[in-house]
Structure formats: C-alpha cells, structure tokens
Scaffold this active site. Structure first.
Site, PDB file in Angstrom:
ATOM      1  N   LYS A 276      -2.863   4.722   7.199  1.00 24.84           N
ATOM      2  CA  LYS A 276      -3.047   4.868   8.313  1.00 24.84           C
ATOM      3  C   LYS A 276      -2.900   6.632   8.572  1.00 24.84           C
ATOM      4  O   LYS A 276      -1.862   7.032   8.321  1.00 24.84           O
ATOM      5  CB  LYS A 276      -2.175   5.008   9.623  1.00 24.84           C
ATOM      6  CG  LYS A 276      -2.090   2.857   9.537  1.00 24.84           C
ATOM      7  CD  LYS A 276      -0.981   2.835  10.420  1.00 24.84           C
ATOM      8  CE  LYS A 276      -1.076   0.891  10.433  1.00 24.84           C
ATOM      9  NZ  LYS A 276      -0.750   0.141   9.377  1.00 24.84           N
TER      10      LYS A 276
ATOM     11  N   ARG B  72       1.165  -1.430   0.150  1.00 27.20           N
ATOM     12  CA  ARG B  72       0.382  -0.211   0.109  1.00 27.20           C
ATOM     13  C   ARG B  72       0.658   1.193   0.140  1.00 27.20           C
ATOM     14  O   ARG B  72       0.532   2.570  -0.319  1.00 27.20           O
ATOM     15  CB  ARG B  72      -1.058  -0.125   1.395  1.00 27.20           C
ATOM     16  CG  ARG B  72      -1.422   1.587   1.785  1.00 27.20           C
ATOM     17  CD  ARG B  72      -3.289   1.311   2.405  1.00 27.20           C
ATOM     18  NE  ARG B  72      -3.409   0.599   2.980  1.00 27.20           N
ATOM     19  CZ  ARG B  72      -3.617  -0.636   2.772  1.00 27.20           C
ATOM     20  NH1 ARG B  72      -4.654  -0.742   1.191  1.00 27.20           N
ATOM     21  NH2 ARG B  72      -4.398  -1.581   3.707  1.00 27.20           N
ATOM     22  N   TYR B  73       2.092   1.490   1.075  1.00 27.27           N
ATOM     23  CA  TYR B  73       2.863   2.859   0.695  1.00 27.27           C
ATOM     24  C   TYR B  73       4.059   2.211   0.208  1.00 27.27           C
ATOM     25  O   TYR B  73       4.403   0.994  -0.171  1.00 27.27           O
ATOM     26  CB  TYR B  73       3.139   2.400   2.321  1.00 27.27           C
ATOM     27  CG  TYR B  73       1.874   3.010   3.338  1.00 27.27           C
ATOM     28  CD1 TYR B  73       1.398   3.490   3.284  1.00 27.27           C
ATOM     29  CD2 TYR B  73       2.022   1.872   4.551  1.00 27.27           C
ATOM     30  CE1 TYR B  73       0.734   3.458   4.996  1.00 27.27           C
ATOM     31  CE2 TYR B  73       0.886   2.323   5.319  1.00 27.27           C
ATOM     32  CZ  TYR B  73       0.476   3.294   5.198  1.00 27.27           C
ATOM     33  OH  TYR B  73      -0.617   3.466   6.466  1.00 27.27           O
TER      34      TYR B  73
ATOM     35  N   CYS C 256      -4.109 -17.629  15.014  1.00 22.07           N
ATOM     36  CA  CYS C 256      -3.552 -17.001  15.100  1.00 22.07           C
ATOM     37  C   CYS C 256      -3.723 -17.717  16.914  1.00 22.07           C
ATOM     38  O   CYS C 256      -3.998 -19.297  16.934  1.00 22.07           O
ATOM     39  CB  CYS C 256      -4.340 -15.774  16.224  1.00 22.07           C
ATOM     40  SG  CYS C 256      -3.994 -14.602  14.530  1.00 22.07           S
TER      41      CYS C 256
ATOM     42  N   CYS D 192     -11.097  -9.084  15.210  1.00 22.72           N
ATOM     43  CA  CYS D 192     -10.127  -9.146  14.239  1.00 22.72           C
ATOM     44  C   CYS D 192     -10.605  -7.727  13.017  1.00 22.72           C
ATOM     45  O   CYS D 192     -11.757  -8.025  11.957  1.00 22.72           O
ATOM     46  CB  CYS D 192      -9.223 -10.500  13.835  1.00 22.72           C
ATOM     47  SG  CYS D 192      -8.592 -10.843  12.923  1.00 22.72           S
TER      48      CYS D 192
ATOM     49  N   ASP E  45     -11.029  -1.365  13.376  1.00 22.33           N
ATOM     50  CA  ASP E  45     -11.423  -1.046  11.269  1.00 22.33           C
ATOM     51  C   ASP E  45     -13.360  -0.878  10.702  1.00 22.33           C
ATOM     52  O   ASP E  45     -13.420  -1.830  11.691  1.00 22.33           O
ATOM     53  CB  ASP E  45     -10.922  -1.684  10.682  1.00 22.33           C
ATOM     54  CG  ASP E  45      -9.641  -1.096  10.553  1.00 22.33           C
ATOM     55  OD1 ASP E  45      -8.950  -0.122  10.635  1.00 22.33           O
ATOM     56  OD2 ASP E  45      -8.841  -2.043  10.671  1.00 22.33           O
TER      57      ASP E  45
ATOM     58  N   CYS F 133      -9.239 -12.393  18.539  1.00 28.71           N
ATOM     59  CA  CYS F 133      -9.769 -11.166  18.895  1.00 28.71           C
ATOM     60  C   CYS F 133     -11.120 -11.369  18.342  1.00 28.71           C
ATOM     61  O   CYS F 133     -10.791 -10.942  16.740  1.00 28.71           O
ATOM     62  CB  CYS F 133      -8.917 -10.091  18.492  1.00 28.71           C
ATOM     63  SG  CYS F 133      -7.210 -10.219  19.102  1.00 28.71           S
TER      64      CYS F 133
ATOM     65  N   ARG G 166       7.008   0.114   1.757  1.00 24.53           N
ATOM     66  CA  ARG G 166       6.538  -1.175   2.764  1.00 24.53           C
ATOM     67  C   ARG G 166       5.760  -1.740   2.440  1.00 24.53           C
ATOM     68  O   ARG G 166       4.927  -1.729   2.081  1.00 24.53           O
ATOM     69  CB  ARG G 166       7.252  -0.573   4.616  1.00 24.53           C
ATOM     70  CG  ARG G 166       5.435   0.679   4.069  1.00 24.53           C
ATOM     71  CD  ARG G 166       6.363   1.298   5.514  1.00 24.53           C
ATOM     72  NE  ARG G 166       5.279   1.860   6.572  1.00 24.53           N
ATOM     73  CZ  ARG G 166       5.364   3.769   5.602  1.00 24.53           C
ATOM     74  NH1 ARG G 166       5.475   3.775   4.488  1.00 24.53           N
ATOM     75  NH2 ARG G 166       3.783   3.890   6.001  1.00 24.53           N
TER      76      ARG G 166
ATOM     77  N   ASP H  44      -7.493   4.066  10.043  1.00 21.12           N
ATOM     78  CA  ASP H  44      -6.956   2.878   8.827  1.00 21.12           C
ATOM     79  C   ASP H  44      -8.358   3.676   7.922  1.00 21.12           C
ATOM     80  O   ASP H  44      -9.226   3.435   7.615  1.00 21.12           O
ATOM     81  CB  ASP H  44      -6.801   1.775   8.558  1.00 21.12           C
ATOM     82  CG  ASP H  44      -5.082   1.317   8.130  1.00 21.12           C
ATOM     83  OD1 ASP H  44      -5.502   2.068   7.039  1.00 21.12           O
ATOM     84  OD2 ASP H  44      -5.100   0.415   8.173  1.00 21.12           O
TER      85      ASP H  44
ATOM     86  N   ARG I  45      -8.749  -9.035   9.700  1.00 18.68           N
ATOM     87  CA  ARG I  45      -8.754  -9.979   9.180  1.00 18.68           C
ATOM     88  C   ARG I  45      -9.647 -10.975   9.018  1.00 18.68           C
ATOM     89  O   ARG I  45      -9.099 -11.560   8.615  1.00 18.68           O
ATOM     90  CB  ARG I  45      -7.138 -10.080   8.629  1.00 18.68           C
ATOM     91  CG  ARG I  45      -6.296  -9.180   7.780  1.00 18.68           C
ATOM     92  CD  ARG I  45      -4.813  -9.233   7.505  1.00 18.68           C
ATOM     93  NE  ARG I  45      -4.701  -7.808   7.479  1.00 18.68           N
ATOM     94  CZ  ARG I  45      -3.435  -7.822   7.895  1.00 18.68           C
ATOM     95  NH1 ARG I  45      -3.130  -8.069   9.543  1.00 18.68           N
ATOM     96  NH2 ARG I  45      -3.239  -6.552   8.064  1.00 18.68           N
TER      97      ARG I  45
HETATM   98  C1  LIG Z   1      -0.223  -0.227   9.200  1.00 15.34           C
HETATM   99  C2  LIG Z   1       0.844  -0.896   7.843  1.00 15.34           C
HETATM  100  C3  LIG Z   1       2.078  -0.286   7.327  1.00 15.34           C
HETATM  101  C4  LIG Z   1       2.818  -0.140   8.124  1.00 15.34           C
HETATM  102  O1  LIG Z   1       2.638   0.779   9.182  1.00 15.34           O
HETATM  103  P1  LIG Z   1       3.834   2.107   9.901  1.00 15.34           P
HETATM  104  O2  LIG Z   1       3.495   3.549   9.833  1.00 15.34           O
HETATM  105  O3  LIG Z   1       5.305   2.711   8.989  1.00 15.34           O
HETATM  106  O4  LIG Z   1       4.026   1.558  11.053  1.00 15.34           O
HETATM  107  C5  LIG Z   1       2.055  -1.555   6.214  1.00 15.34           C
HETATM  108  N1  LIG Z   1       1.427  -1.421   5.192  1.00 15.34           N
HETATM  109  C6  LIG Z   1       0.232  -1.738   5.204  1.00 15.34           C
HETATM  110  C7  LIG Z   1      -0.518  -2.388   4.334  1.00 15.34           C
HETATM  111  C8  LIG Z   1      -0.474  -1.591   7.144  1.00 15.34           C
HETATM  112  O5  LIG Z   1      -1.243  -1.881   7.061  1.00 15.34           O
END
Ligand SMILES: *Cc1c(COP(=O)(O)O)cnc(C)c1O
Length: 394
Positions: A345, A120-121, A133, A140, A301, A137, A124, A338, A142
């Site tokens: 986020k 998504r980002y 798990c 959850c 969420d 929870c 990362r 989120d 997911r």
């Molecule tokens: C939460 C999340 C991250 C990590 O986000 P940070 O703000 O860097 O902790 C990375 N990818 C996805 C898809 C996420 O939901």
C-alpha cells in the site's frame, strides 16, 4: 446536487421482513439462511435493470450473489443508481475485462509461502482463513477465490500457517481476513486467536471483516467475550457510504468497543458510490460517531471486471483535500493505492509542501495560504539591558 442527509436519523428496523419475529431477525444464522442468492428472489422485491439481470445470470461464474436481508433493506429499490445497490447487485459490466486488469492484481499468490498466508511486508502477514462472506461485494479484490465461483478451491491450511508464523520471529502482526473471518464459529475463532496469542513474537492481532456491516447480528456478547479474553484485538470494518451506518451497526460497534476492540474503517473509492467529497465527509463523520476511526480509502484494485467502478486518482486526492483541515483530524483516512503486482500500500495523499531547501520548508495550508518554516536558526543579538544567567556570560 450536493449529498445531504438527516444527521439525527440512524436507519433501523426490519423493513421488508417486518412480519418475521424479532428473535429470528436478530439471529445471525437466520440472516445467513435467508440471504438473497438468486435472481428470482431479487425480482420478488425489485425491478432489476437489464444490466443487473444479465449480471445475476453470470454471477455463478464470477463471484456468487448473496445479500443478507438486513443489508438488502438498505437498498433504495426505486433508484437504479442507489449506492448500496451497486455494491452488492451483480452487473453485466463485471463480464468486461479491461486492459491492465488481473485475476490476482496484488500478486498475493506469488507472496504466499503457505496456502492462505500472504507474507508481503517484513513484519506482518495476511492470514486468509476462509473464502466465504456474509454477502459479496461486486468489486471484491479476491474474487478469484472468494465464494469459489471460479473453482479456485481455496483451502486455508491453518496448522501450516500457524507453524510458519511460529517459525518466523520477525512476524509481529497477523491480520486475519478472507473471505470474512467472522463467519467462523466462535469455537474456531477462539481456538485460532488463542493459538496466535500464544506465539510470543506476535504482538498485534487484527481482523478485517465486513460482517458488522452485512450482518451486525453476528456481533454477539459471546463473540465479544472472545475478543476480550484474547485482547487487544483490533478490527477493521468496511463501509463505503453513510447509508450503511445504521442503528444496528452502531450498536454492534458499541459492543465491540466496550469489549476493548479498537475499530478502524477501510473504504474503497467506487464510482457512483462514494466518489464525492460530500458523501465521504458524511461517511467519516458517521464513523466517528460510531467510535470508528477512518483508516484507509483504497484506490480500486485492478481486478478483472472492475473498470465500471474505477475513479480517477485525482478525484480521490481531491476528497482528502476537502477533509484535511476542514474537519476533525481523526476523520481523515489515508488514501492508498495497493501497488499492482504486489508492491504494498502506497499513500497518494495531497501534497502540501511547495519546496524544501536547507534553509526552509515552504508549504500551503488547507485554505491554500502559503507558509514558511525556517530550518536554519542563528542566535539574534541580545537586546541591551537583558540580564543573562551567569553560565551564558562565561
Ligand atoms: C494490507 C495488507 C497488510 C496490512 O497493511 P497495513 O498497512 O499494516 O494495514 C498486510 N499484508 C498484506 C498482504 C496486505 O495486503
């Protein structure tokens, strides 16, 4: 009534399982084998409310029921409003689907280039390595895939995911999650983390896991050696309430810390669990004492069947306001939503800025007092008799 606790006490002991040899109790495989997974097992120890009983019967279609003996001990079985109980005992309200709720509220499946990987980002990825798990929870995020109660048949493709990461030099951060990555065997984790560490552009490796909280016995010296070997590995754990901060968890965090694993905590804001400034303050203080830095508080969420846990965002902002300035800065997490649909986020913290102009910023402090910080500065006349350094006179 404000939440109070005896800060000198850390819950410990085998509780209902005091007849079990300590060696079994401390064995994570024993804990997993002896999980409570059926309504009859719960009813052996406690009286379920009609709502809980109906929820248990429905759980196999929604999200499996499983609670480790260790975590079950933290439930106050005489209190239907127990904040631990609400997190893991299914409830009929999970069957109610409300407006705005979705199976995949964060749009993860759309952002998944390879099964198990969410990109998504820009820099990362989220790597979902299992759908299981130690305990489940009830809120959850997911639940569509976790525990496979909804027949999603999730299978992570490790090789494909690793090849994707290798082929994308912009990925500098890999987050292992699931399900719970610490349910993998030491051997698998060692291999997986080793493979990631071998990718030159992957600078940052972290795990998101609730295992320390549900099953602190899993944090063995052998596991810590793996983290040490491939370090730095960061770990985010997941406590929602100060009662989860036990002696066993504190010791598990200590083992992780001593192995060089920096620890953070992610909480979800949950109605009737932690939507209270006194509870949150007690939680973040316990976290610091366990060497854990509060990282995020998540707004719930919009997953299906979660409305009964939903808290007004203004309440969340109020909680942050009662922390910032009033206690240790390290104890104050970021409050985030989120974004539904997959926007990532977004912080929704209290606003301290009243006004910003070219000339100044006007803001208030934690006590509500107004302050000004000038942005423009011009030199004042030099007081008579001041001896200036030669280079300023010229
Ligand atoms: C939460 C999340 C991250 C990590 O986000 P940070 O703000 O860097 O902790 C990375 N990818 C996805 C898809 C996420 O939901």
């Amino acid at each position: 009534m404000p939440y109070t606790e005896d800060r000198s006490v850390w819950f410990e002991g085998q509780g209902l399982w005091s007849h079990v040899p300590a060696a079994d109790w401390q064995d994570w495989v024993w804990q997993l084998k002896n999980r409570l997974t059926m309504v009859e097992q719960l009813e052996r120890y406690m009286t379920l409310t009609p709502g809980e009983k109906a929820g248990c019967l429905f759980a196999n279609q929604k999200l499996a029921l499983a609670i480790t003996p260790y975590f079950f001990n933290l439930i106050d079985r005489n209190d239907p409003d127990c904040p631990i109980r609400k997190q893991v005992i299914p409830h009929r309200d999970e069957m109610i689907i409300s407006s705005g709720e979705m199976l995949d509220s964060l749009g993860e499946d759309e952002h998944s280039p390879v099964p198990g990987l969410v990109h998504r980002y820009p820099d990362r990825v989220l790597f979902l390595v299992t759908d299981r798990c130690a305990a489940y929870c009830r809120y959850c995020t997911r639940s569509r895939l976790v525990s496979n109660a909804q027949d999603y048949n999730f299978h992570s493709e490790y090789e494909q995911a690793l090849r994707y990461i290798e082929a994308h030099p912009e990925i500098r951060d890999v987050l292992l999650s699931g399900g719970d990555p610490l349910l993998l065997s030491d051997k698998k984790l060692d291999h997986l983390v080793g493979r990631l560490r071998a990718i030159k552009h992957v600078e940052f490796i972290r795990l998101g896991s609730r295992i320390p909280v549900f099953l602190p016995q899993r944090i063995t010296p052998e596991l810590c050696e793996i983290f040490k070997k491939h370090g730095p590995i960061w770990l985010s754990i997941h406590l929602n309430h100060p009662k989860e901060a036990t002696q066993e968890l504190k010791e598990a965090c200590e083992r992780l810390s001593f192995a060089g694993v920096p620890l953070g905590n992610q909480s979800v804001l949950l109605k009737g669990v932690n939507d209270d400034p006194d509870v949150m303050k007690a939680l973040v203080h316990r976290l610091l004492r366990m060497r854990v830095r509060p990282y995020y508080i998540y707004q719930m969420d919009l997953i299906t069947g979660s409305a009964h846990f939903k808290v007004d965002v203004r309440k969340g902002i109020e909680i942050i306001r009662t922390l910032r300035g009033h206690t240790t800065g390290y104890a104050v997490p970021q409050y985030v939503i989120d974004a539904p649909g997959g926007g990532g986020k977004v912080p929704v913290n209290p606003d301290y800025v009243e006004k910003i102009t070219d000339d100044e910023v006007v803001f208030h402090n934690f006590e509500g007092k107004i302050f000004r910080y000038p942005l423009k500065s011009s030199p004042l006349p030099v007081p008579a008799g001041t001896v200036m350094p030669a280079e300023i006179h010229m």
